[in-house]
Design a protein around this motif. Structure first.
Motif, mmCIF file in Angstrom:
data_model
loop_
_atom_site.group_PDB
_atom_site.id
_atom_site.type_symbol
_atom_site.label_atom_id
_atom_site.label_comp_id
_atom_site.label_asym_id
_atom_site.label_seq_id
_atom_site.Cartn_x
_atom_site.Cartn_y
_atom_site.Cartn_z
ATOM 1 N N ILE A 69 0.848 -1.192 0.000
ATOM 2 C CA ILE A 69 0.000 0.000 0.000
ATOM 3 C C ILE A 69 0.892 1.255 0.000
ATOM 4 O O ILE A 69 2.095 1.161 0.287
ATOM 5 N N GLY A 70 0.267 2.404 -0.275
ATOM 6 C CA GLY A 70 1.021 3.657 -0.313
ATOM 7 C C GLY A 70 1.150 4.314 1.057
ATOM 8 O O GLY A 70 2.144 4.982 1.344
ATOM 9 N N LEU A 71 0.148 4.114 1.908
ATOM 10 C CA LEU A 71 0.153 4.769 3.225
ATOM 11 C C LEU A 71 1.140 4.071 4.167
ATOM 12 O O LEU A 71 1.600 2.970 3.883
ATOM 13 N N PRO A 76 -4.671 2.953 9.672
ATOM 14 C CA PRO A 76 -5.582 1.802 9.808
ATOM 15 C C PRO A 76 -5.621 0.926 8.564
ATOM 16 O O PRO A 76 -5.987 -0.251 8.651
ATOM 17 N N GLN A 77 -5.236 1.450 7.419
ATOM 18 C CA GLN A 77 -5.206 0.610 6.221
ATOM 19 C C GLN A 77 -4.171 -0.515 6.387
ATOM 20 O O GLN A 77 -4.404 -1.648 5.968
ATOM 21 N N TYR A 78 -3.056 -0.187 7.022
ATOM 22 C CA TYR A 78 -2.025 -1.212 7.238
ATOM 23 C C TYR A 78 -2.496 -2.214 8.304
ATOM 24 O O TYR A 78 -2.258 -3.416 8.190
ATOM 25 N N ASP A 108 4.195 3.242 -6.455
ATOM 26 C CA ASP A 108 2.998 4.046 -6.209
ATOM 27 C C ASP A 108 1.764 3.278 -6.693
ATOM 28 O O ASP A 108 1.876 2.171 -7.239
ATOM 29 N N ASP A 109 0.598 3.862 -6.491
ATOM 30 C CA ASP A 109 -0.646 3.138 -6.800
ATOM 31 C C ASP A 109 -0.656 2.591 -8.226
ATOM 32 O O ASP A 109 -0.982 1.434 -8.467
ATOM 33 N N ARG A 110 -0.295 3.459 -9.178
ATOM 34 C CA ARG A 110 -0.349 3.042 -10.578
ATOM 35 C C ARG A 110 0.645 1.905 -10.848
ATOM 36 O O ARG A 110 0.306 0.900 -11.476
ATOM 37 N N PRO A 126 -5.584 0.594 -3.442
ATOM 38 C CA PRO A 126 -5.512 2.044 -3.669
ATOM 39 C C PRO A 126 -6.827 2.757 -3.358
ATOM 40 O O PRO A 126 -7.881 2.119 -3.277
ATOM 41 N N SER A 127 -6.754 4.072 -3.206
ATOM 42 C CA SER A 127 -7.970 4.882 -3.304
ATOM 43 C C SER A 127 -8.485 4.644 -4.714
ATOM 44 O O SER A 127 -7.709 4.312 -5.617
ATOM 45 N N THR A 128 -9.785 4.852 -4.931
ATOM 46 C CA THR A 128 -10.315 4.513 -6.259
ATOM 47 C C THR A 128 -9.880 5.507 -7.346
ATOM 48 O O THR A 128 -9.928 5.163 -8.529
ATOM 49 N N TYR A 184 -13.694 10.828 3.930
ATOM 50 C CA TYR A 184 -13.881 12.158 3.327
ATOM 51 C C TYR A 184 -12.560 12.910 3.295
ATOM 52 O O TYR A 184 -11.851 12.991 4.303
ATOM 53 N N ARG A 185 -12.278 13.474 2.150
ATOM 54 C CA ARG A 185 -11.004 14.184 1.956
ATOM 55 C C ARG A 185 -11.141 15.648 2.367
ATOM 56 O O ARG A 185 -12.151 16.297 2.074
ATOM 57 N N ASP A 186 -10.127 16.147 3.050
ATOM 58 C CA ASP A 186 -10.074 17.529 3.514
ATOM 59 C C ASP A 186 -8.819 18.192 2.976
ATOM 60 O O ASP A 186 -7.835 17.523 2.647
ATOM 61 N N ILE A 205 -2.210 22.731 -5.550
ATOM 62 C CA ILE A 205 -2.652 21.599 -4.726
ATOM 63 C C ILE A 205 -2.287 20.275 -5.386
ATOM 64 O O ILE A 205 -2.613 20.042 -6.556
ATOM 65 N N ARG A 206 -1.621 19.417 -4.607
ATOM 66 C CA ARG A 206 -1.336 18.072 -5.121
ATOM 67 C C ARG A 206 -2.650 17.298 -5.198
ATOM 68 O O ARG A 206 -3.428 17.284 -4.243
ATOM 69 N N THR A 207 -2.895 16.661 -6.351
ATOM 70 C CA THR A 207 -4.055 15.780 -6.445
ATOM 71 C C THR A 207 -3.564 14.379 -6.801
ATOM 72 O O THR A 207 -2.421 14.205 -7.214
ATOM 73 N N GLU A 245 -4.868 17.204 -0.372
ATOM 74 C CA GLU A 245 -6.174 16.866 0.228
ATOM 75 C C GLU A 245 -6.203 15.371 0.521
ATOM 76 O O GLU A 245 -5.831 14.565 -0.321
ATOM 77 N N ASN A 246 -6.577 15.037 1.735
ATOM 78 C CA ASN A 246 -6.639 13.649 2.199
ATOM 79 C C ASN A 246 -7.488 13.598 3.453
ATOM 80 O O ASN A 246 -7.691 14.623 4.116
ATOM 81 N N PRO A 247 -7.963 12.426 3.850
ATOM 82 C CA PRO A 247 -8.710 12.323 5.109
ATOM 83 C C PRO A 247 -7.817 12.600 6.325
ATOM 84 O O PRO A 247 -6.588 12.462 6.247
HETATM 85 O O1 KDG Z 1 -2.448 3.165 0.316
HETATM 86 C C1 KDG Z 1 -3.295 4.039 -0.391
HETATM 87 C C2 KDG Z 1 -2.467 5.122 -1.009
HETATM 88 O O2 KDG Z 1 -1.592 4.526 -1.925
HETATM 89 C C3 KDG Z 1 -3.231 6.211 -1.720
HETATM 90 O O3 KDG Z 1 -4.255 5.676 -2.530
HETATM 91 C C4 KDG Z 1 -3.703 7.245 -0.723
HETATM 92 O O4 KDG Z 1 -5.566 8.623 -1.084
HETATM 93 C C5 KDG Z 1 -4.394 8.451 -1.297
HETATM 94 C C6 KDG Z 1 -3.608 9.495 -2.013
HETATM 95 O O5 KDG Z 1 -3.851 10.663 -1.731
HETATM 96 O O6 KDG Z 1 -2.775 9.188 -2.869
#
Ligand code: KDG
Length: 372
Positions: A69-71, A76-78, A108-110, A126-128, A184-186, A205-207, A245-247
């Motif tokens: 995972i990326g986090l 809590p994802q881990y 990374d996710d990709r 990953p996040s969707t 929810y992302r903030d 802003i990083r997206t 932006e992230n939770p």
């Molecule tokens: O483990 C999940 C992360 O790789 C990533 O999807 C987290 O929401 C995320 C982001 O901002 O990249």
């Protein structure tokens, strides 16, 4: 991955992981390496000890799952991933062994999704948002201000339309086993308090890599910059971006308060996680093991969601204690933001299969009636 082929690839990945961890340690461990975390470090120690103390070993297993995972390992994802490991190893008496990686150690996710397609990695969550680059219908999940609350989101995702989205991954050589939750992302940034739509003007802003996010932030007058999560901390530290932006759980547990001054509870997008397995690997499993990994992804997901919600609720005070200024975003301000970005939702909805879009919004409406 089937054991015979496992060892050399596992060793190669292990080495990559170690090199990644050494070369980019600050980046990989966010909060932990940025000094300020204390209680969370214990969580981290526990997680690593738990992983290391598994009574099973990859050498005795017929199948080895490399899950990344990326986090970081405080999120809590881990914890959810460790729960998945525990359930699967116990249910197969160690015949399926799970190696867990965090902090983008496997990419990374990709990159991790591409590795799933190739069959060189077995699991990622990953996040969707970046999944949209593989299946375009996923764009709908990232429409800003889409789900009224988490229960509505989960009702939709665990219903027929959510199953359809999971099934659609098979054409991309991936199997979607379960929905987990990011939340929810903030917004955070290092420049100015953001309370209203006007305050987004000029912020870099990083997206995530997702066209809906890029367009929506542009519409609000910001300068969106797509960037892999693993590069984000350094990007903020070096001023490449003003904000991200992230939770809440991610913002706190990755130590973003070290490099960001302002936190705004924009709640602008609900972000699901999707539990993905390499189709090549899944197809190589006997039927009973397929059932075990599917059930484990679900069960570990329920645990992850519970932990995640608790952290997302609890960590605001901790963030303020670390010195971040909290800008409260009113419902009126959110409505104004929603109005501004609505044309983006409309534009992307038009590009998708219309029957799917109709059924999706029908499912949202029904879920809203159930969970007001
Ligand atoms: O483990 C999940 C992360 O790789 C990533 O999807 C987290 O929401 C995320 C982001 O901002 O990249």
């Amino acid at each position: 991955m089937k054991k015979k082929a496992v060892l050399s690839v596992t060793m190669a990945f292990g080495l990559t992981a170690v090199l990644a961890a050494c070369g980019d340690a600050e980046n990989n461990n966010g909060g932990a390496d940025n000094g300020a975390n204390n209680a969370e470090e214990n969580v981290s120690d526990n997680n690593e000890a738990e992983a290391a103390n598994s009574e099973y070993s990859s050498g005795d297993a017929s199948y080895v799952i490399e899950a990344g995972i990326g986090l970081n390992n405080q999120h809590p994802q881990y914890e959810g991933l460790l729960r998945f490991k525990e359930i699967v190893e116990e249910a197969t008496d160690g015949d399926v062994y799970v190696e867990t990686y965090h902090s983008s150690q496997l990419g990374d996710d990709r990159e991790m999704m591409e590795a799933l397609q190739l069959g060189s990695q077995e699991v990622t969550i990953p996040s969707t948002a970046p999944v949209t680059n593989f299946v375009e219908e996923y764009a709908i999940l990232d429409f800003p201000f889409l789900f009224a609350n988490e229960d509505v989101a989960m009702e939709v995702l665990n219903g027929e339309i959510g199953d359809e989205l999971l099934d659609s991954l098979e054409d991309q050589e991936m199997v979607g086993l379960a929905w987990w939750e990011n939340g929810y992302r903030d917004l955070t940034n290092s420049t100015q308090p953001v309370e209203t739509a006007e305050d987004f003007q000029g912020l870099t802003i990083r997206t995530m890599e997702n066209e809906v996010h890029l367009e929506a932030f542009s519409e609000l007058g910001a300068n969106p910059t797509p960037m892999a999560f693993g590069e984000l901390f350094t990007g903020m530290q070096q001023g490449t971006v003003d904000g991200q932006e992230n939770p809440l759980a991610t913002i706190y547990l990755e130590g973003f308060y070290e490099v960001q001054d302002y936190y705004s509870d924009t709640n602008h997008v609900y972000s699901p996680f999707v539990f993905l397995m390499s189709k090549q690997f899944y197809d190589s499993l006997p039927d009973d093991y397929q059932e075990i990994v599917g059930d484990a992804a679900q069960e570990a997901g329920e645990f992850q969601i519970e932990q995640n919600r608790a952290q997302n609720e609890e960590l605001l005070d901790a963030l303020i204690d670390e010195g971040m200024e909290h800008s409260e975003v009113t419902d009126e301000a959110r409505e104004e933001m929603a109005e501004i970005v609505q044309p983006v939702n409309d534009q992307f909805a038009e590009q998708l299969d219309q029957d799917f879009v109709e059924r999706f919004f029908q499912a949202v409406e029904e879920a809203e009636e159930m969970h007001q």
